[in-house]
Design a protein around this motif. Structure first.
Motif, PDB file in Angstrom:
ATOM      1  N   LYS A  71       0.825  -1.212   0.000  1.00 17.51           N
ATOM      2  CA  LYS A  71       0.000   0.000   0.000  1.00 17.51           C
ATOM      3  C   LYS A  71       0.859   1.261   0.000  1.00 17.51           C
ATOM      4  O   LYS A  71       0.389   2.332  -0.372  1.00 17.51           O
ATOM      5  N   ARG A  72       2.114   1.136   0.418  1.00 13.90           N
ATOM      6  CA  ARG A  72       2.995   2.308   0.492  1.00 13.90           C
ATOM      7  C   ARG A  72       3.787   2.519  -0.803  1.00 13.90           C
ATOM      8  O   ARG A  72       4.587   3.434  -0.891  1.00 13.90           O
ATOM      9  N   LEU A  73       3.569   1.646  -1.777  1.00 17.63           N
ATOM     10  CA  LEU A  73       4.310   1.778  -3.035  1.00 17.63           C
ATOM     11  C   LEU A  73       3.987   3.119  -3.688  1.00 17.63           C
ATOM     12  O   LEU A  73       2.825   3.544  -3.723  1.00 17.63           O
ATOM     13  N   GLN A  74       5.029   3.778  -4.216  1.00 16.88           N
ATOM     14  CA  GLN A  74       4.805   5.082  -4.828  1.00 16.88           C
ATOM     15  C   GLN A  74       5.693   5.255  -6.055  1.00 16.88           C
ATOM     16  O   GLN A  74       6.669   4.527  -6.223  1.00 16.88           O
ATOM     17  N   ALA A  75       5.326   6.204  -6.885  1.00 18.03           N
ATOM     18  CA  ALA A  75       6.105   6.445  -8.095  1.00 18.03           C
ATOM     19  C   ALA A  75       7.529   6.836  -7.726  1.00 18.03           C
ATOM     20  O   ALA A  75       7.745   7.642  -6.815  1.00 18.03           O
ATOM     21  N   ALA A  76       8.497   6.245  -8.436  1.00 17.26           N
ATOM     22  CA  ALA A  76       9.902   6.564  -8.191  1.00 17.26           C
ATOM     23  C   ALA A  76      10.426   7.498  -9.274  1.00 17.26           C
ATOM     24  O   ALA A  76      10.979   8.551  -8.996  1.00 17.26           O
ATOM     25  N   TRP A  77      10.262   7.114 -10.522  1.00 15.83           N
ATOM     26  CA  TRP A  77      10.607   7.992 -11.641  1.00 15.83           C
ATOM     27  C   TRP A  77       9.851   7.545 -12.882  1.00 15.83           C
ATOM     28  O   TRP A  77       9.354   6.423 -12.944  1.00 15.83           O
ATOM     29  N   VAL A  78       9.793   8.468 -13.848  1.00 18.04           N
ATOM     30  CA  VAL A  78       9.148   8.194 -15.142  1.00 18.04           C
ATOM     31  C   VAL A  78      10.099   8.653 -16.225  1.00 18.04           C
ATOM     32  O   VAL A  78      10.653   9.745 -16.146  1.00 18.04           O
ATOM     33  N   TYR A  79      10.291   7.821 -17.236  1.00 19.71           N
ATOM     34  CA  TYR A  79      11.112   8.217 -18.382  1.00 19.71           C
ATOM     35  C   TYR A  79      10.225   8.290 -19.613  1.00 19.71           C
ATOM     36  O   TYR A  79       9.557   7.311 -19.963  1.00 19.71           O
ATOM     37  N   GLN A  80      10.222   9.454 -20.274  1.00 18.36           N
ATOM     38  CA  GLN A  80       9.438   9.640 -21.486  1.00 18.36           C
ATOM     39  C   GLN A  80      10.322   9.370 -22.692  1.00 18.36           C
ATOM     40  O   GLN A  80      11.255  10.116 -22.969  1.00 18.36           O
ATOM     41  N   ALA A  81      10.011   8.292 -23.393  1.00 15.73           N
ATOM     42  CA  ALA A  81      10.818   7.916 -24.554  1.00 15.73           C
ATOM     43  C   ALA A  81      10.289   8.596 -25.806  1.00 15.73           C
ATOM     44  O   ALA A  81       9.093   8.852 -25.929  1.00 15.73           O
ATOM     45  N   GLU A  82      11.193   8.870 -26.731  1.00 18.40           N
ATOM     46  CA  GLU A  82      10.772   9.332 -28.043  1.00 18.40           C
ATOM     47  C   GLU A  82      10.518   8.111 -28.922  1.00 18.40           C
ATOM     48  O   GLU A  82      10.891   7.006 -28.599  1.00 18.40           O
ATOM     49  N   GLY A  83       9.870   8.359 -30.026  1.00 13.38           N
ATOM     50  CA  GLY A  83       9.784   7.294 -31.033  1.00 13.38           C
ATOM     51  C   GLY A  83       8.537   6.459 -30.959  1.00 13.38           C
ATOM     52  O   GLY A  83       8.267   5.678 -31.857  1.00 13.38           O
ATOM     53  N   THR A  84       7.760   6.590 -29.896  1.00 15.99           N
ATOM     54  CA  THR A  84       6.542   5.808 -29.825  1.00 15.99           C
ATOM     55  C   THR A  84       5.574   6.447 -28.851  1.00 15.99           C
ATOM     56  O   THR A  84       5.976   7.135 -27.919  1.00 15.99           O
ATOM     57  N   SER A  85       4.327   6.243 -29.087  1.00 14.72           N
ATOM     58  CA  SER A  85       3.322   6.594 -28.090  1.00 14.72           C
ATOM     59  C   SER A  85       2.651   5.327 -27.586  1.00 14.72           C
ATOM     60  O   SER A  85       1.630   5.392 -26.907  1.00 14.72           O
ATOM     61  N   HIS A  86       3.247   4.207 -27.924  1.00 15.45           N
ATOM     62  CA  HIS A  86       2.586   2.936 -27.655  1.00 15.45           C
ATOM     63  C   HIS A  86       3.650   1.893 -27.296  1.00 15.45           C
ATOM     64  O   HIS A  86       4.043   1.073 -28.112  1.00 15.45           O
ATOM     65  N   GLN A  87       4.100   1.986 -26.082  1.00 19.49           N
ATOM     66  CA  GLN A  87       5.176   1.099 -25.636  1.00 19.49           C
ATOM     67  C   GLN A  87       4.675  -0.327 -25.421  1.00 19.49           C
ATOM     68  O   GLN A  87       3.640  -0.534 -24.793  1.00 19.49           O
ATOM     69  N   GLU A  88       5.431  -1.286 -25.910  1.00 22.20           N
ATOM     70  CA  GLU A  88       5.116  -2.681 -25.620  1.00 22.20           C
ATOM     71  C   GLU A  88       6.315  -3.409 -25.022  1.00 22.20           C
ATOM     72  O   GLU A  88       6.283  -4.622 -24.851  1.00 22.20           O
ATOM     73  N   CYS A  89       7.352  -2.674 -24.702  1.00 24.70           N
ATOM     74  CA  CYS A  89       8.565  -3.367 -24.268  1.00 24.70           C
ATOM     75  C   CYS A  89       8.509  -3.713 -22.781  1.00 24.70           C
ATOM     76  O   CYS A  89       7.823  -3.066 -21.995  1.00 24.70           O
ATOM     77  N   THR A  90       9.211  -4.768 -22.446  1.00 21.49           N
ATOM     78  CA  THR A  90       9.523  -5.056 -21.054  1.00 21.49           C
ATOM     79  C   THR A  90      10.971  -4.643 -20.837  1.00 21.49           C
ATOM     80  O   THR A  90      11.864  -5.136 -21.532  1.00 21.49           O
ATOM     81  N   PRO A  91      11.222  -3.748 -19.887  1.00 23.57           N
ATOM     82  CA  PRO A  91      12.611  -3.351 -19.643  1.00 23.57           C
ATOM     83  C   PRO A  91      13.464  -4.548 -19.220  1.00 23.57           C
ATOM     84  O   PRO A  91      12.979  -5.491 -18.605  1.00 23.57           O
ATOM     85  N   VAL A  92      14.724  -4.477 -19.578  1.00 22.77           N
ATOM     86  CA  VAL A  92      15.711  -5.456 -19.115  1.00 22.77           C
ATOM     87  C   VAL A  92      16.690  -4.694 -18.224  1.00 22.77           C
ATOM     88  O   VAL A  92      17.105  -3.584 -18.569  1.00 22.77           O
ATOM     89  N   VAL A  93      17.054  -5.263 -17.094  1.00 22.89           N
ATOM     90  CA  VAL A  93      17.930  -4.576 -16.135  1.00 22.89           C
ATOM     91  C   VAL A  93      19.093  -5.480 -15.758  1.00 22.89           C
ATOM     92  O   VAL A  93      18.898  -6.666 -15.449  1.00 22.89           O
TER      93      VAL A  93
END
Lengths: 541, 275
Positions: A71-93
Motif C-alpha cells: 500500500k505504500r508503493l509510490q512512483a519513483a521515476w518516469v522516463y518519457q521515450a521518443e519514437g513511440t506513443s505505444h510502448q510494448e517493451c519489457t525493460p531489461v535490467v
C-alpha cells in the motif's frame, strides 16, 4: 568466456550486500557459469530477458515489496521515450542499468534514477513505419534488438555503439520484426512477424560474435518436406502460409531445447485454399538450440481460421505432476484452452477451458480440439468465441511456485468472422481473406485469472473494467504479489493467493506491456511501460 | 496492435492530415469524390473495404480494435480520406496503399456511406422550426447541447447529422433504449452517505467512476464511497415518450434540424455542409 570482474561485483551485490538479505531469497550462482546461470536463474535484482529469465514464469525472488507494505508503493521515476506513443517493451535490467526500446530507439537508463546514459537510433528506410518493439536481449557485453525493417542489430551494452547488424528478412516483402530476441549460449535467436500479410514463418539463430546466421527453422514446409502433407498439393499456399514467430520463446538449458510459438496460417479467415492441418502453424515447437532441429511440436489449433496465433508465452515450470517431478510446458492459448505439456517429450497432459469459447466441444486424449461444425468463417459472417484477438494474447502470464498458480489476463468475448477468397499479392499489405466485426453492445470483458497448474481450475479471478484493448501482462513475486496492467491503464498489485487488489496506480493510457521488477541501490522497483513512458515504483526510502 | 489509422486521421481533423500528407499533386486532386453517391461505386467500395480494410476497421467500419471507428462522420474533404488511404497516416499503423484512383474513390464513397448521412439527401422539414422545438417544446436541450446551448448531461449533438443517419436519429428519439452508445451508459448511484442520483458514466475502472448527473455536474467518485452502482445497460435515461408530445410534422421538423447538425469547422468548404 565470462568477465570475472563484472561477475564478482554482481555476485557480491546479489549475495552479500546488506539490502539483499531482506528482499531476496538467495540462490548462489557459480562464478564459472555466471552468465549462463544468471540467464537461467530466477530473477532477483537483475531482470535479464524479456520474460525475466529463460522459463517465462515472470516470477521474481524479490520480496521487499510484499503484501504487508505494498500500500505504500509510490512512483519513483518516469522516463518519457521518443519514437513511440505505444510502448510494448519489457525493460531489461542488469547491474543497475535498464535497457528499453521505443520503436527503433534503444535507451540505457540509470535504473535507480531514470536518467539516460546513452541512446541508439536505428534509422528506417523511407516508407517503413516505426513499429512497436518489445525490448532487447543481453549477453555479457552486448545487446541485441530487432528493427521494423527486419534487421537484428548488436550493440555494445556499455556505450550503445553498433557492433554488427544482420538482415533477418526483407521488409519489402511485408515482414516485420517486433520482438525481443533471446540470447542462448553464444547465439541469439529472433523470430519474425506479419504472417497476416502473407509472410512464410521462420525462426533464426545468429552468432553473437559475428552476426552470421547459424540456423533457420521454417515453420511452413515446402513440398516434400515433413508436414507438407498438411498443406494442399494443388497450389502454393505454403509460400505465403503464415506461421510467424513474433513473440519471444523460452529455453530449457538442461535439455538444450528452445520452445517457440508459431502464428496462424494465412490467409487468416479463408481456409479453403489451404486445406489440411497447416503444420507447423499454431504450434509450440521444441528445437535443439545448437542446430535448430525440431524435436517435437504440439499444434493447439489445426487449420486455424480465426487468427488464433500460438505465440503466447510457452512457460516452463518444474513441478510434481501426478506424484512425480516433471518438466512441464504451460500455456493459456489464444483459442481459449489452458494446456499443460511434458516439455521433454511434447506429451499432452492437460487441457482446460479458461475463457469463453464456442468453437470446440473439448479436446481429445491427444489434446486435439473437437471442432464444432459451422464455426468456420463464412461470407456472411459467423459468431464465434473467443474474439479474433483471442482468449489471451501477447500479454505475459506469470506463475507463483509457492501457490502453484498461473496468472493470466483473459478476455471473454466473441467476434463475427467473415471470409472470402484472398489471392496473395506481394506488397499489398494484407492477406487476411476478409475480416471481423465486434458484436454491437456486447464488448469483450477482461479478467485477471489465477489458474491451478495441476487442474487448470480457476482459483480466483477479478474483472478488469476498462477497455477491451488494454492488454497489460502480469508479474508474480516472492512478496506474494501478482502485478497486472489492467484494462483501464492501472498497474495493480493483487494478493497472489486470494486475488484482493491491494494497490494501484493509474498510468494514463491503455496498456500493451507487462510489468517487471528489479533492485538497484538497495531498493526494489516495479516497472511498466505505458504510452511513451516507463513508469517505476518503489517503497519510500 | 494496430489501434490508430485512417479514422484517427479523420477524427483529428484536416489540418494535421493536410500538413502531414499533402504535396503539390494532391492540391490538384478534386475535393469532391467523382464517384460520390454512386451506388455501384459504394457497392464496389464495400467489397474492397471487406477485403482490405475490415481486418483493422471491422466489417461494419466501426473499428475492429486494430483500427478506429470510421462511422463517426467526423471528417472533412473527400480528398483527405483519399490521401489517408493512399499514403497511410504517419505515426499510426495505417499503411500506405497503392490502389488505383478509381478504387480509392470507391473506398471513399463507401466510407462516406457508413453510419452518417453524408451521401443522403437532406431530410425534409423545416429546420428552423425544428430548432425551436429542440430548445423548447421537446425539451431536448435539458439533456443535450448543440454548439454550447443546452445541457452537458447527454451526448453532444453538434455533429449528429454527420455521425448518424436520419433513420438512426429517428430511432433514437422514438426508441431511446434501442441502442445505447457505450460511452453514454446511464447508472443509478447510491452513496454510502445515503445520497442517490442518476448519472451518465463517462469513465470507470475498478477503483473510480466519473459521472455527470442530471444537473450537469461532475460526480467524481472513489468506489469506496459507493454503496451501490446499477448500470442501466438496457435502459436509456432519455425519456421514451417524446414522440407522444409532438405532432408528426413537429417530429419531422426536429429531424430536419438534427440532420443539419454537422461540425462547421470540420466541414467548411465542402459539399456536405448544410447550414
Amino acid at each position: 568466456m565470462h568477465n570475472v570482474r563484472v561477475s564478482r561485483r554482481t555476485f557480491v551485490s546479489a549475495a552479500a550486500a546488506p539490502f539483499v538479505a531482506g528482499i531476496v531469497r538467495p540462490v548462489l550462482p557459480s562464478v564459472q557459469n555466471y552468465w549462463a546461470d544468471q540467464l537461467a536463474g530466477t530473477p532477483a535484482e537483475n531482470w535479464l530477458t524479456y520474460h525475466g529469465d529463460y522459463s517465462g514464469r515472470r516470477f521474481s525472488r524479490l520480496a521487499a515489496i510484499a503484501r504487508a507494505n505494498v500500500k505504500r508503493l509510490q512512483a519513483a521515476w518516469v522516463y518519457q521515450a521518443e519514437g513511440t506513443s505505444h510502448q510494448e517493451c519489457t525493460p531489461v535490467v542488469r547491474d543497475g542499468v535498464m535497457y528499453v526500446t521505443a520503436s527503433n530507439i534503444v535507451y540505457a537508463l540509470d535504473a535507480c534514477a531514470g536518467r539516460k546514459i546513452w541512446e541508439y537510433r536505428a534509422e528506417l528506410p523511407e516508407g517503413i513505419k516505426p513499429e512497436v518493439n518489445r525490448g532487447v536481449a543481453l549477453s555479457e557485453h552486448r545487446l541485441f534488438f530487432a528493427t521494423a525493417d527486419c534487421r537484428l542489430i548488436a550493440l555494445d551494452a556499455r556505450n550503445g555503439s553498433r557492433v554488427w547488424e544482420a538482415r533477418v528478412a526483407d521488409h519489402r516483402k511485408e515482414y516485420r520484426l517486433t520482438q525481443a530476441p533471446l540470447v542462448i549460449k553464444d547465439k541469439v535467436v529472433v523470430g519474425m512477424g506479419y504472417g497476416d500479410w502473407g509472410a512464410r514463418g521462420y525462426l533464426d539463430c545468429y552468432d553473437q560474435a559475428t552476426g552470421a546466421l547459424v540456423w533457420r527453422f521454417w515453420t511452413v514446409p515446402r513440398p516434400g518436406d515433413p508436414f507438407s502433407e498438411t498443406w494442399p498439393e494443388a497450389n502454393n499456399a505454403w509460400e505465403n502460409g503464415g506461421g510467424c514467430t513474433w513473440m519471444t520463446g523460452t529455453y530449457d538449458r538442461e535439455a538444450n531445447l528452445i520452445y517457440w510459438g508459431t502464428g496462424n496460417p494465412a490467409p487468416d479467415f479463408y481456409g479453403e485454399g489451404r486445406t489440411g492441418d497447416n503444420l507447423l502453424t499454431n504450434c509450440v515447437v521444441a528445437l535443439d538450440a545448437d542446430t535448430g532441429e525440431r524435436r517435437w511440436h504440439f499444434q493447439f489449433t489445426p487449420h486455424d481460421t480465426h487468427d488464433w496465433d500460438a505465440c503466447e508465452c510457452p512457460m516452463l515450470v518444474d513441478a510434481a505432476w501426478r506424484g512425480r517431478p516433471r518438466k512441464l510446458l504451460v500455456e493459456a492459448n489464444r483459442n481459449g484452452f489452458f494446456y499443460v505439456l511434458d516439455r521433454i517429450t511434447g506429451e499432452y497432459l492437460l487441457g482446460k477451458v479458461f475463457a469463453t469459447q464456442t468453437w470446440a466441444r473439448g479436446l481429445d486424449p491427444k489434446g486435439r480440439p473437437i471442432v464444432i461444425e459451422g464455426t468456420d468463417p463464412t461470407p456472411a459472417g459467423v459468431k464465434v468465441c473467443p474474439t479474433v484477438e483471442g482468449a489471451s494474447n501477447w500479454m505475459s502470464p506469470s506463475y507463483s511456485p509457492r501457490y502453484g498458480l498461473y496468472y493470466v489476463v483473459a478476455q471473454d468475448g466473441c467476434t463475427i468472422y467473415a471470409s472470402s477468397a484472398a489471392p496473395f499479392q506481394e506488397g499489398k499489405n494484407n492477406y487476411q481473406g476478409t475480416g471481423t466485426q465486434r458484436l454491437p453492445g456486447d464488448p469483450a470483458r477482461m479478467f485477471i485469472r489465477a489458474l491451478e497448474l495441476q487442474t487448470g481450475e480457476k482459483r480466483w479471478e477479478r474483472p478488469m473494467l476498462g477497455s477491451e484493448w488494454s492488454w497489460g501482462g502480469t508479474l508474480a513475486t516472492a512478496g506474494d504479489l501478482v502485478f497486472v496492467g489492467d484494462a483501464a491503464g492501472n498497474l495493480v498489485a493483487h494478493d497472489a493467493e486470494k486475488g484482493d487488489a491491494l494497490w494501484h496506480f493509474y498510468t494514463g493510457r491503455d496498456l500493451s506491456a507487462s510489468p517487471m521488477t528489479y533492485a538497484s541501490s538497495g531498493r526494489q522497483f516495479v516497472a511498466l511501460a505505458s504510452g511513451s513512458a516507463i513508469f517505476t515504483f518503489a517503497l519510500p526510502e | 496492435m494496430l489501434r490508430t489509422g485512417l479514422g484517427l486521421c479523420l477524427a483529428l481533423g484536416l489540418a494535421w492530415c493536410c500538413a502531414a500528407g499533402f504535396d503539390e499533386k494532391d492540391k490538384k486532386d478534386p475535393v469532391r469524390n467523382p464517384l460520390a453517391r454512386n451506388p455501384a461505386a459504394i457497392e464496389a467500395g464495400g467489397e474492397l473495404f471487406r477485403a482490405r480494410c475490415s481486418f483493422c476497421h471491422g466489417l461494419d467500419g466501426k473499428g475492429g480494435g486494430r483500427g478506429p471507428n470510421l462511422t463517426s462522420g467526423e471528417w472533412g474533404k473527400d480528398s483527405d480520406i483519399f490521401s489517408a488511404i493512399r499514403k497511410g497516416v504517419p505515426g499510426t499503423q495505417m499503411p500506405p496503399n497503392d490502389l488505383p484512383d478509381a478504387e480509392t474513390w470507391q473506398l471513399v464513397a463507401f466510407i462516406r456511406s457508413l453510419g452518417g448521412a453524408g451521401d443522403q439527401p437532406p431530410v425534409a422539414g423545416d429546420p428552423k422550426r425544428g430548432e425551436e422545438i429542440f430548445f423548447g417544446k421537446a425539451r431536448c436541450a435539458s439533456c443535450h447541447m448543440i454548439r454550447g446551448r443546452g445541457s452537458p448531461f447527454g451526448p453532444e449533438l453538434s455533429n449528429v447529422g454527420a455521425a448518424r443517419s436520419a433513420a438512426k436519429i429517428r430511432q433514437s428519439i422514438l426508441e431511446p433504449s434501442a441502442e445505447i452508445l457505450s460511452d453514454w451508459a446511464g447508472a443509478r448511484v447510491e452513496l454510502r452517505s445515503g445520497e442517490k442520483f442518476d448519472g451518465v458514466i463517462r469513465n470507470e475502472d475498478n477503483f473510480s467512476v466519473q459521472l455527470v448527473d442530471r444537473q450537469g455536474r461532475f460526480r467524481l467518485l472513489d468506489k469506496r464511497k459507493i454503496a451501490r452502482l446499477t448500470r442501466l445497460e438496457k435502459e436509456s435515461l432519455m425519456p421514451g415518450d417524446i414522440a407522444g408530445t409532438l405532432s408528426p410534422d413537429e417530429l419531422q421538423d426536429l429531424l430536419a434540424f438534427l440532420d443539419r447538425q454537422r461540425s462547421s469547422e470540420a466541414n467548411a468548404g465542402n459539399e456536405y455542409s448544410r447550414p
